[in-house]
Enzyme design. Structure first.
Site, PDB file in Angstrom:
ATOM      1  N   SER A 159       0.845  -1.187   0.000  1.00  0.00           N
ATOM      2  CA  SER A 159       0.000   0.000   0.000  1.00  0.00           C
ATOM      3  C   SER A 159       0.888   1.247   0.000  1.00  0.00           C
ATOM      4  O   SER A 159       1.681   1.440  -0.918  1.00  0.00           O
ATOM      5  CB  SER A 159      -0.963  -0.040   1.192  1.00  0.00           C
ATOM      6  OG  SER A 159      -1.995   0.911   1.047  1.00  0.00           O
ATOM      7  N   GLU A 221      -9.196  -5.485  -5.986  1.00  0.00           N
ATOM      8  CA  GLU A 221      -8.983  -4.062  -5.731  1.00  0.00           C
ATOM      9  C   GLU A 221      -9.537  -3.189  -6.857  1.00  0.00           C
ATOM     10  O   GLU A 221      -9.600  -1.963  -6.721  1.00  0.00           O
ATOM     11  CB  GLU A 221      -7.488  -3.773  -5.549  1.00  0.00           C
ATOM     12  CG  GLU A 221      -6.887  -4.403  -4.318  1.00  0.00           C
ATOM     13  CD  GLU A 221      -5.424  -4.059  -4.128  1.00  0.00           C
ATOM     14  OE1 GLU A 221      -5.155  -2.976  -3.584  1.00  0.00           O
ATOM     15  OE2 GLU A 221      -4.557  -4.874  -4.517  1.00  0.00           O
ATOM     16  N   HIS A 276      -7.305  -5.783  -1.117  1.00  0.00           N
ATOM     17  CA  HIS A 276      -6.174  -4.978  -0.659  1.00  0.00           C
ATOM     18  C   HIS A 276      -5.549  -5.541   0.610  1.00  0.00           C
ATOM     19  O   HIS A 276      -4.329  -5.467   0.776  1.00  0.00           O
ATOM     20  CB  HIS A 276      -6.633  -3.536  -0.418  1.00  0.00           C
ATOM     21  CG  HIS A 276      -5.515  -2.571  -0.222  1.00  0.00           C
ATOM     22  ND1 HIS A 276      -4.635  -2.232  -1.224  1.00  0.00           N
ATOM     23  CD2 HIS A 276      -5.109  -1.872   0.879  1.00  0.00           C
ATOM     24  CE1 HIS A 276      -3.749  -1.363  -0.761  1.00  0.00           C
ATOM     25  NE2 HIS A 276      -4.011  -1.129   0.515  1.00  0.00           N
TER      26      HIS A 276
END
Length: 298
Positions: A159, A221, A276
């Site tokens: 991330s 995602e 995610h």
């Protein structure tokens, strides 16, 4: 009443791991550092090292996978280092946004469809100082724990951590042998990270570095994830935010461009049926194989 067989409780520990409080003069911040050093003689040239951002989350599984992979002969024994934060969770989360991000304007932050408590423009943009801390302070400190192969070190981030990995790749491609950017937040600050992409080819041509690069995303995602809907007022807002972030498209497009350069060993993977959060175990396994597999560590 607790069952008698369960009354002798003991804290679960990662075998061979230690944790340290590491004070940085570069950033002025204290970090919680997790380290697992193999319980075996170092090979000629020293142990490879894998650095993991968000170490509180990623160090335990990575250290376990690395240990058992080495015992089975599939992976080279390696030093595993996790970089985390001290303090309460909310404080650590804000520190993460500060240190793993490029500068973001107040207007850009105000335009986000979700709120990050405590996030203001002044609390962004610490990414270069953070990477300098690793390079000039943490790496030399880890080298005092055993014989280290300085030419075979890897950096993993997910991330915003993946964004930091890309920043390291673009600004110092010789600093690591392997760069693993898991679901990188390329969307941050209107994709400001990509401004550094243009200089990568020149940097690689001017050095002997040919890094290994793994860029990944979870296929789920590409659509709003059910667990994330609570952060938005409406589903329409969630869908607009997902479209704006382009997590999968940004990752695959960057991977394609880097591969086209022909100057790095680039791998791009989209993991089916993963989101995610759920994608990280799969990425860690792939990252360890790329960085430490016996036939790729020469």
């Amino acid at each position: 009443m607790i069952h008698p067989a369960l009354q002798d409780a003991q804290t679960v520990a990662v075998p061979g791991a230690q944790t340290y409080t590491f004070q940085s003069a570069v950033t002025g911040r204290a970090y919680r550092i997790f380290v697992a050093v193999p319980d075996a003689p170092a090979p000629e040239g020293g142990f490879p090292v894998l650095y993991l951002l968000d170490g509180d989350l990623h160090f335990p599984p990575a250290a376990h996978y690395a240990r058992f992979g080495a015992l089975g002969g599939e992976l080279r024994a390696a030093v595993i280092v996790g970089i985390g934060y001290t303090g309460e969770p909310a404080e650590a989360m804000l520190a993460r946004f500060t240190e793993l991000s490029l500068p973001a304007s107040a207007a850009w932050i105000a335009g986000l469809a979700f709120t990050i408590p405590g996030l203001v423009a002044e609390n962004t943009g610490g990414i270069d100082g953070f990477l300098a801390m690793i390079e000039t302070e943490l790496k030399p400190a880890i080298a005092t724990l055993g014989s280290i192969d300085a030419a075979n070190q890897s950096l993993f981030g997910h991330s915003l951590g993946g964004l930091a990995v890309l920043r390291a790749l673009f600004t110092a491609p010789a600093a690591y042998r392997t760069f693993i950017a898991s679901s990188p937040s390329i969307w941050w600050a209107d994709r400001a990270i990509l401004a550094g992409e243009a200089g990568l080819a020149a940097a690689l041509l001017g050095s002997n570095a040919r890094p290994r690069v793994l860029i990944t995303a979870g296929a789920n995602e590409a659509a709003p994830e059910p667990s994330a809907l609570r952060f938005f007022k409406t589903r329409a807002e969630a869908e607009a935010s997902t479209a704006r972030s382009r997590m999968v498209a940004n990752a695959t497009e960057l991977g394609d461009r880097l591969q086209a350069l022909g100057l790095a060993d680039v791998h791009t993977t989209v993991f089916a049926d993963e989101g995610h959060g759920s994608v990280t175990p799969a990425v860690l396994g792939r990252a360890l194989t790329l960085a430490l597999a016996v036939d790729t560590c020469a």
